[in-house]
Design a protein around this motif. Structure first.
Motif, PDB file in Angstrom:
ATOM      1  N   ASP B  65     -22.072  12.429 -22.309  1.00  0.00           N
ATOM      2  CA  ASP B  65     -23.253  11.619 -21.918  1.00  0.00           C
ATOM      3  C   ASP B  65     -24.159  11.378 -23.116  1.00  0.00           C
ATOM      4  O   ASP B  65     -24.699  10.298 -23.311  1.00  0.00           O
ATOM      5  CB  ASP B  65     -24.078  12.340 -20.845  1.00  0.00           C
ATOM      6  N   GLU B  66     -24.301  12.438 -23.907  1.00  0.00           N
ATOM      7  CA  GLU B  66     -25.209  12.374 -25.049  1.00  0.00           C
ATOM      8  C   GLU B  66     -24.692  11.371 -26.086  1.00  0.00           C
ATOM      9  O   GLU B  66     -25.469  10.661 -26.729  1.00  0.00           O
ATOM     10  CB  GLU B  66     -25.242  13.765 -25.661  1.00  0.00           C
ATOM     11  N   ILE B  67     -23.381  11.321 -26.234  1.00  0.00           N
ATOM     12  CA  ILE B  67     -22.803  10.446 -27.265  1.00  0.00           C
ATOM     13  C   ILE B  67     -22.705   8.992 -26.774  1.00  0.00           C
ATOM     14  O   ILE B  67     -22.998   8.063 -27.517  1.00  0.00           O
ATOM     15  CB  ILE B  67     -21.427  10.990 -27.718  1.00  0.00           C
ATOM     16  N   VAL B  68     -22.297   8.827 -25.531  1.00  0.00           N
ATOM     17  CA  VAL B  68     -22.217   7.449 -24.993  1.00  0.00           C
ATOM     18  C   VAL B  68     -23.402   7.253 -24.051  1.00  0.00           C
ATOM     19  O   VAL B  68     -23.364   7.662 -22.891  1.00  0.00           O
ATOM     20  CB  VAL B  68     -20.886   7.217 -24.234  1.00  0.00           C
ATOM     21  N   ARG B  69     -24.468   6.686 -24.576  1.00  0.00           N
ATOM     22  CA  ARG B  69     -25.709   6.544 -23.804  1.00  0.00           C
ATOM     23  C   ARG B  69     -25.878   5.099 -23.323  1.00  0.00           C
ATOM     24  O   ARG B  69     -25.378   4.167 -23.956  1.00  0.00           O
ATOM     25  CB  ARG B  69     -26.908   6.936 -24.654  1.00  0.00           C
TER      26      ARG B  69
END
Lengths: 689, 71
Positions: B65-69
């Motif tokens: 989630d953090e990487i693909v926002r």
């Protein structure tokens, strides 16, 4: 990890509480515990393994139906009505050397674990002592500051079985423990059956990859679920449900596979046991056959001996025997006569006497019919012969006797030679009979029971059949597993294809895509690391084997990380049978290689790469009488290797073996202990010199 | 029939293209996620596996989630 101490309570012959502190100083890494035979050396090493992994007395290698509880305590319990329970406990204190990288929140998170395993014993209505069903295990964990416990950190008590297992695995995986805890003087047999790939993963830190694969796959599946839910499409829900059902079926099948594998292992052990018994039978059957052969040989030889005896007696009674027996006296007599004769003894006619000559002269006719009056020279010659003929002289007669004697001597010689030959032949046969009788006596001492043969044969057949069935069962489950995996893969593809048609859930799909690429990358890295590890292990093991083994052998590491020794025959590598001595040397080389790799991995921890982090740490070597199968030169070589690689060594052995090992390891010893055997049921561990 | 199949394929391709344009997954993102996941596993190992499989999968989800926002 370093083993700091062990405490035993009523564990077999170690009655009461007894403890050992091990040397963990940097230059004194060896602790020596000396003990006589049956004093409890092997029991002590088994206590390490029991504490970490548990097991029944039988599984620990003790006698079936025996107790781990000290026998004296057991007897006291049976006698004393008020004593209703007792406890066996083993505690190990180990210092973990785990640490985090520099950018971690807790870079010095070293832990001390106190691992306690205990077993309660109670009495039944007949006063019989029995073990409680469950063994209890607790781990107390506390952070360390340098070499001691961090006083600011609270001790955590861990009882959750799953966490305990994971901690134990991170300290020393069970499958690998047999390479570090040697007991029962069977070092040559270690690692022959079980593949240790999983244990090696934990040991080298590759388990981090395996865990990551598992968790990323779950995360990806969760994303799939989220995508389906967000779509609100019934067909996608249906596909997802189908996939879940298939996954449930797969986990059921995987459980079945594990059971089938356990079953296979069990049946393999049964088969090995039956094989072993069968080979004994085969030998015994050979003995039965041999006995038959020997009895037949004996009969034949006895018949032959009678013939030879007959030949000897016949020869002995030969008429020429008298010649032999008088030969010596005859020879003396002849010599005596010859000595008393003058030079005329060899002159003259041998078969004529004086009276015969006189008769011829009186008749005037020779024996050939000629008239003597016509031959005056013949008359002269006859008269000359009178001087040499009997009784005037013995010469001619002696010549005759001498000639007879020469022939008789030859006969006597031949007679004796034949007699000797006959006797030698007879003697040989008798010796053969003796040898046959002696072998028959040896065989008679062994109890060979035909019914037992048959039982063992049948057992082997049955074991083979069971093993075959277990293989088939495993194969069938594996087939179903592959089918389920294919179904899941296809359903996942279908879900992906269907969900891609939706505009909603794009973000989730992107995350899922990332998850898949992460999964792929981690799997690839794991395979590369695993391959690299295998090559390194092979190379180190080969290197150490070359250092300690006198001959030339080649090391191979299988996919399951088992070790094989090969030798080169006409340019072809062949795996040959190895002697117990070579097995011991090979296993030490392998252990040294494992330790070296662990050190390498630990060293890499300081590098920035995350690949090697989470790896395990230095492993102690706990050795019970490890050198019993090796010669002095190999013992010294192995000891040199131990000092090179092991960061902690605990040696439990007899004084006579230590006298050799001491030459190399002596200067590295930090602590000495002696096991004093007070009785068959009580041994005391005391400080040694 | 052929027209319908063709249209569907084009729509699907458009969809995929849009998705990739909107949330492209680069090699750097993959490397970043791999490093973070491994680090999380190591920390869990060192702390005696305090987090179970479900919690660890949640952690991985958090990393993704953090990487693909959302944009």
């Amino acid at each position: 990890m370093y083993i700091k101490s062990i405490e035993l309570e009523n564990f077999r012959q170690f009655k009461g509480k007894q403890s050992i502190d091990f040397s963990i100083e940097e230059d004194k890494t060896v602790t020596v515990i000396l003990g006589q035979n049956t004093g409890g050396k092997t029991t002590l090493v088994r206590a390490f393994a029991w504490c970490l992994y548990g097991g029944t007395p039988e599984e620990m290698g003790f006698k079936k139906n025996s107790l781990l509880l000290n026998t004296e305590i057991q007897v006291d319990m049976e006698k004393d009505k008020s004593q209703t329970e007792s406890t066996v406990k083993v505690s190990l204190v180990v210092n973990s050397v785990h640490g985090l990288s520099e950018d971690s929140e807790d870079k010095n998170a070293l832990h001390q674990y106190r691992i306690e395993r205990s077993q309660k014993y109670y009495k039944d209505s007949k006063n019989q002592v029995f073990a409680a069903k469950e063994q209890k295990m607790v781990i107390y964990s506390q952070k360390m500051q340098g070499d001691s416990i961090d006083p600011s950190d609270n001790e955590e008590m861990i009882q959750d079985k799953k966490r305990i297992n994971e901690i134990i695995n991170s300290i020393m995986p069970k499958e690998l423990s047999e390479y570090f805890f040697y007991w029962g003087e069977k070092i040559e047999n270690i690692g022959k059956k079980t593949d240790i790939d999983k244990a090696i993963e934990i040991f080298t830190g590759l388990d981090v990859y395996s865990h990551a694969v598992k968790h990323v796959a779950t995360a990806r599946d969760n994303l799939t679920n989220a995508i389906v839910i967000s779509s609100g499409k019934a067909n996608l829900h249906e596909l997802l449900e189908k996939k879940k059902r298939e996954e449930t079926r797969l986990s059921g099948l995987e459980r079945q596979l594990q059971t089938a594998k356990d079953g296979l292992k069990y049946y393999q052990e049964q088969k090995d046991k039956a094989d072993q018994e069968y080979f004994q039978i085969r030998d015994e059957e050979k003995q039965v056959e041999r006995r038959k052969e020997l009895l037949s040989d004996k009969n034949r030889l006895e018949a032959k001996s009678e013939i030879k005896n007959g030949q000897f007696l016949k020869q002995f009674n030969n008429k020429k025997s008298s010649i032999f027996f008088v030969q010596k006296k005859a020879s003396e007599l002849l010599d005596m006569v010859k000595e008393n004769q003058n030079e005329k003894q060899d002159i003259g006619w041998s078969n004529i006497t004086v009276s015969a000559i006189n008769e011829i002269l009186e008749k005037g006719v020779c024996v050939c019919g000629r008239k003597l009056s016509d031959h005056p020279e013949a008359i002269k010659h006859l008269k000359e012969q009178e001087a040499y003929a009997l009784p005037n002289a013995l010469g001619g007669y002696i010549s005759k006797i001498e000639s007879i004697y020469t022939y008789a001597s030859k006969d006597a010689f031949n007679y004796v030679e034949q007699l000797k030959n006959d006797y030698v032949e007879y003697d040989e046969v008798m010796n053969e009979i003796k040898s046959v009788e002696s072998e028959l006596e040896d065989l008679a001492r062994q109890n060979i029971d035909p019914e037992e043969f048959e039982r063992r044969k049948q057992n082997r057949i049955q074991a083979e059949e069971n093993l075959g069935q277990a293989h088939n069962k495993k194969g069938a489950i594996e087939e179903q597993i592959n089918q389920a995996k294919d179904n899941i893969k296809n359903l996942a593809k279908e879900i992906d294809a269907e969900s891609a048609k939706e505009n909603r859930g794009q973000l989730l799909r992107a995350r899922k895509k990332l998850a898949e690429r992460v999964l792929e990358t981690i799997k690839k890295q794991k395979n590369e690391q695993s391959e690299e590890m295998r090559n390194e292990l092979r190379s180190y093991t080969q290197n150490y084997l070359n250092q300690i083994y006198k001959g030339k052998r080649f090391i191979e590491i299988t996919n399951g990380f088992r070790i094989k020794v090969k030798n080169e025959v006409n340019g072809i590598m062949r795996e040959n049978e190895t002697s117990p001595g070579l097995e011991t040397v090979k296993n030490f080389a392998f252990v040294a290689a494992l330790i070296t790799i662990a050190k390498d991995v630990a060293a890499k921890k300081n590098e920035s790469s995350a690949d090697s982090e989470g790896a395990s740490e230095p492993y102690p070597l706990v050795l019970d009488a490890p050198f019993s199968q090796t010669d002095e030169e190999h013992v010294l070589n192995i000891c040199k290797l131990i000092t090179q690689v092991a960061e902690q060594t605990i040696l439990v052995m007899m004084e006579k073996d230590w006298n050799i090992a001491n030459r190399i390891l002596g200067s590295s010893v930090g602590k000495y202990y002696v096991i004093n055997k007070k009785s068959e049921t009580y041994s005391v561990i005391g400080s040694g010199v | 029939m052929n027209y319908r199949i063709q249209r569907k394929s084009i729509e699907k391709m458009m969809n995929m293209t849009n998705e990739e344009e909107k949330y492209p997954i680069t090699d750097e993102m993959v490397q970043q996620a791999v490093d973070k996941v491994k680090k999380a596993e190591i920390v869990n190992k060192i702390f005696g596996y305090k987090l179970d499989a479900t919690q660890m999968a949640d952690q991985v989800n958090g990393i993704l989630d953090e990487i693909v926002r959302p944009k």
